[in-house]
Motif scaffolding. Structure first.
Motif, PDB file in Angstrom:
ATOM      1  N   THR A 168       0.867  -1.175   0.000  1.00 50.79           N
ATOM      2  CA  THR A 168       0.000   0.000   0.000  1.00 50.79           C
ATOM      3  C   THR A 168       0.907   1.229   0.000  1.00 50.79           C
ATOM      4  N   THR A 169       0.379   2.370   0.417  1.00 49.80           N
ATOM      5  CA  THR A 169       1.187   3.592   0.427  1.00 49.80           C
ATOM      6  C   THR A 169       1.228   4.199   1.824  1.00 49.80           C
ATOM      7  N   ILE A 170       2.178   5.080   2.025  1.00 44.10           N
ATOM      8  CA  ILE A 170       2.301   5.779   3.304  1.00 44.10           C
ATOM      9  C   ILE A 170       1.052   6.596   3.596  1.00 44.10           C
ATOM     10  N   GLY A 184      -5.411  -7.070  11.752  1.00 40.25           N
ATOM     11  CA  GLY A 184      -4.892  -5.777  12.193  1.00 40.25           C
ATOM     12  C   GLY A 184      -3.481  -5.490  11.725  1.00 40.25           C
ATOM     13  N   ARG A 185      -2.901  -6.391  10.934  1.00 41.16           N
ATOM     14  CA  ARG A 185      -1.542  -6.175  10.447  1.00 41.16           C
ATOM     15  C   ARG A 185      -1.513  -5.121   9.348  1.00 41.16           C
ATOM     16  N   ILE A 186      -0.330  -4.535   9.137  1.00 41.94           N
ATOM     17  CA  ILE A 186      -0.183  -3.620   8.011  1.00 41.94           C
ATOM     18  C   ILE A 186       0.756  -4.243   6.986  1.00 41.94           C
ATOM     19  N   PRO A 187       0.512  -3.995   5.710  1.00 40.32           N
ATOM     20  CA  PRO A 187       1.393  -4.523   4.668  1.00 40.32           C
ATOM     21  C   PRO A 187       2.599  -3.601   4.477  1.00 40.32           C
ATOM     22  N   MET A 188       3.497  -4.013   3.633  1.00 43.01           N
ATOM     23  CA  MET A 188       4.579  -3.134   3.195  1.00 43.01           C
ATOM     24  C   MET A 188       3.958  -1.891   2.560  1.00 43.01           C
ATOM     25  N   TYR A 189       4.579  -0.727   2.790  1.00 45.87           N
ATOM     26  CA  TYR A 189       4.057   0.494   2.165  1.00 45.87           C
ATOM     27  C   TYR A 189       5.160   1.241   1.441  1.00 45.87           C
ATOM     28  N   ALA A 190       4.747   1.957   0.399  1.00 45.59           N
ATOM     29  CA  ALA A 190       5.673   2.743  -0.409  1.00 45.59           C
ATOM     30  C   ALA A 190       5.337   4.223  -0.252  1.00 45.59           C
TER      31      ALA A 190
END
Length: 430
Positions: free
Chosen positions: A328-330, A354-360
């Motif tokens: 996803t994105t910042i 509730g986890r967050i994915p890698m973000y760009a």
């Protein structure tokens, strides 16, 4: 609300200089388009024809449920029911019935349905939002069954809900009127207790809860709604209390036939502009995307990477479903209210939600990383699909590599020539 100010990242990936973003073309996916043209007249006719003993509503306090799922023209539906009950000399009122959604608070849930134009002013009746519940029985496994106190103390409950395939389990009853009785009307306390056994138990236990609810709560009648693939209402039935479970199961079969699907069997990178609780419990529909916090959706579509760009306004910063993204994105991770989201996922016992994915740092960067990390593909013919959300599946964008696959299909119309994706100066899609 609790937000996190995530820092920008400088992630260097070898080989990125050889990756390019494909040109995209618009297509129309064609589905069964039948819809109810005049909802007000349809509902009035359903209520007149399918409900007997209308004189029994006179002077009675009748409670109407409004859940968190987005339903087209929900304000028209609810107002029509309200007005017809008033015509029958009843005293209707509305309650938000959405388990733990909207932060699990009375004020949050009232604000949530206001986003659907359901307010005391627009509906002309009181909205009684409370998290207080009454225990009305228990299951054989000793799980207590609860009902919203205002609903329980009414003279009759109108169990209104969208009927659709659930995002976390399969059964005779999934999302619909049955689930509204089992979880929506149980509020935060009851939803938490019911979820403790996990989604794998839902198919068996939802009918058990409904049996208790129908015996011990003052249910008046049901209203089941099905949407077509264009997010329009194709079926709306009003039924007596005795027929709610029968029609809930029948409408679910219809809903599964109506659901939108991608016309292509495999996707390298899927871009979703927005996810939210108004669209699905998972933020998007796993029955379309094939991603879920629960097993059982792997055969829906061959999807390598999922890029989620943001949240809907209606979801009130609830980030449920974002954990299923590969990237996803910042901007997106900073827009999540983690307190509300974590209340929701913990109630459902699905902490992985509730986890967050890698973000760009931008859409452009996220898309390039998603493409670069696909394995076993031809990067010159990468298959990318771009949708607004899973409720908008008719006009979508696909990469030019799909042209030969789609050009001769009678259920797909190619609407434009391939064009470059437009980005603003910060690298976000326009």
């Amino acid at each position: 609300m609790k937000f996190i100010d995530f820092p920008s990242m400088n992630v260097k990936i070898e080989g990125m200089e050889n990756i390019s973003i494909p040109k995209m073309m618009k297509i129309r996916q064609i589905y069964d388009s039948f819809k109810i043209e005049n909802l007000k007249e349809w509902i009035e006719r359903e209520m007149e024809n399918n409900l007997s003993h209308k004189e029994n509503f006179k002077g009675k306090r009748i409670c109407i449920t409004v859940g968190s799922r987005g339903i087209p023209d929900l304000d028209i539906i609810v107002r029509t029911i309200v007005d017809k009950l008033k015509e029958w000399k009843a005293e209707p009122f509305i309650i938000p019935a959405m388990g733990s959604h909207a932060g699990g608070t009375a004020e949050g849930q009232k604000d949530f349905i206001a986003g659907y134009n359901i307010t005391e002013k627009t509906m002309g009746v009181p909205i009684l939002s409370s998290m207080e519940v009454v225990k009305i029985g228990q299951l054989p496994d000793e799980t207590p069954v609860y009902c919203d106190k205002n609903a329980y103390e009414s003279d009759g409950i109108v169990v209104l809900n969208k009927v659709k395939p659930h995002t976390d389990f399969r059964g005779k009853h999934e999302s619909g009127m049955a689930k509204m009785m089992a979880i929506g009307l149980a509020k935060h306390k009851g939803a938490s207790m019911f979820h403790m056994k996990g989604f794998s138990s839902f198919a068996e236990r939802i009918p058990q809860v409904c049996d208790i609810f129908l015996k011990n709560a003052p249910v008046a009648f049901g209203v089941g709604i099905v949407q077509n693939a264009y997010d329009e209402i194709s079926n709306l039935e009003v039924m007596e209390k005795a027929h709610i479970l029968e029609r809930d199961a029948a409408l679910l079969k219809i809903a599964k036939e109506k659901i939108a699907k991608f016309k292509m069997p495999s996707i390298d990178v899927l871009i979703i502009d927005e996810i939210g609780k108004n669209i699905s419990g998972n933020g998007f529909d796993p029955n379309i995307v094939g991603r879920s916090n629960s097993p059982g959706f792997d055969d829906v579509i061959d999807l390598k990477k999922l890029f989620i760009r943001g949240l809907t306004e209606e979801t009130h910063h609830n980030g449920c479903g974002l954990s299923n993204a590969d990237i996803t994105t910042i901007k997106c991770v900073r827009d999540v209210d983690y307190e509300s989201t974590w209340i929701n996922v913990s109630t459902a016992t699905m902490l992985n939600g509730g986890r967050i994915p890698m973000y760009a740092n931008s859409d452009r960067e996220a898309l390039l990383i998603a493409i670069r990390t696909c394995t076993g593909i031809d990067f010159d013919k990468v298959k990318v699909v771009h949708i607004k959300n899973t409720s908008s599946m008719d006009i979508i964008e696909v990469s030019e590599s799909y042209y030969d696959e789609l050009k001769n299909r009678d259920d797909v119309e190619i609407l434009s020539k391939p064009e470059d994706i437009k980005f603003d100066k910060d690298g976000f899609m326009i």
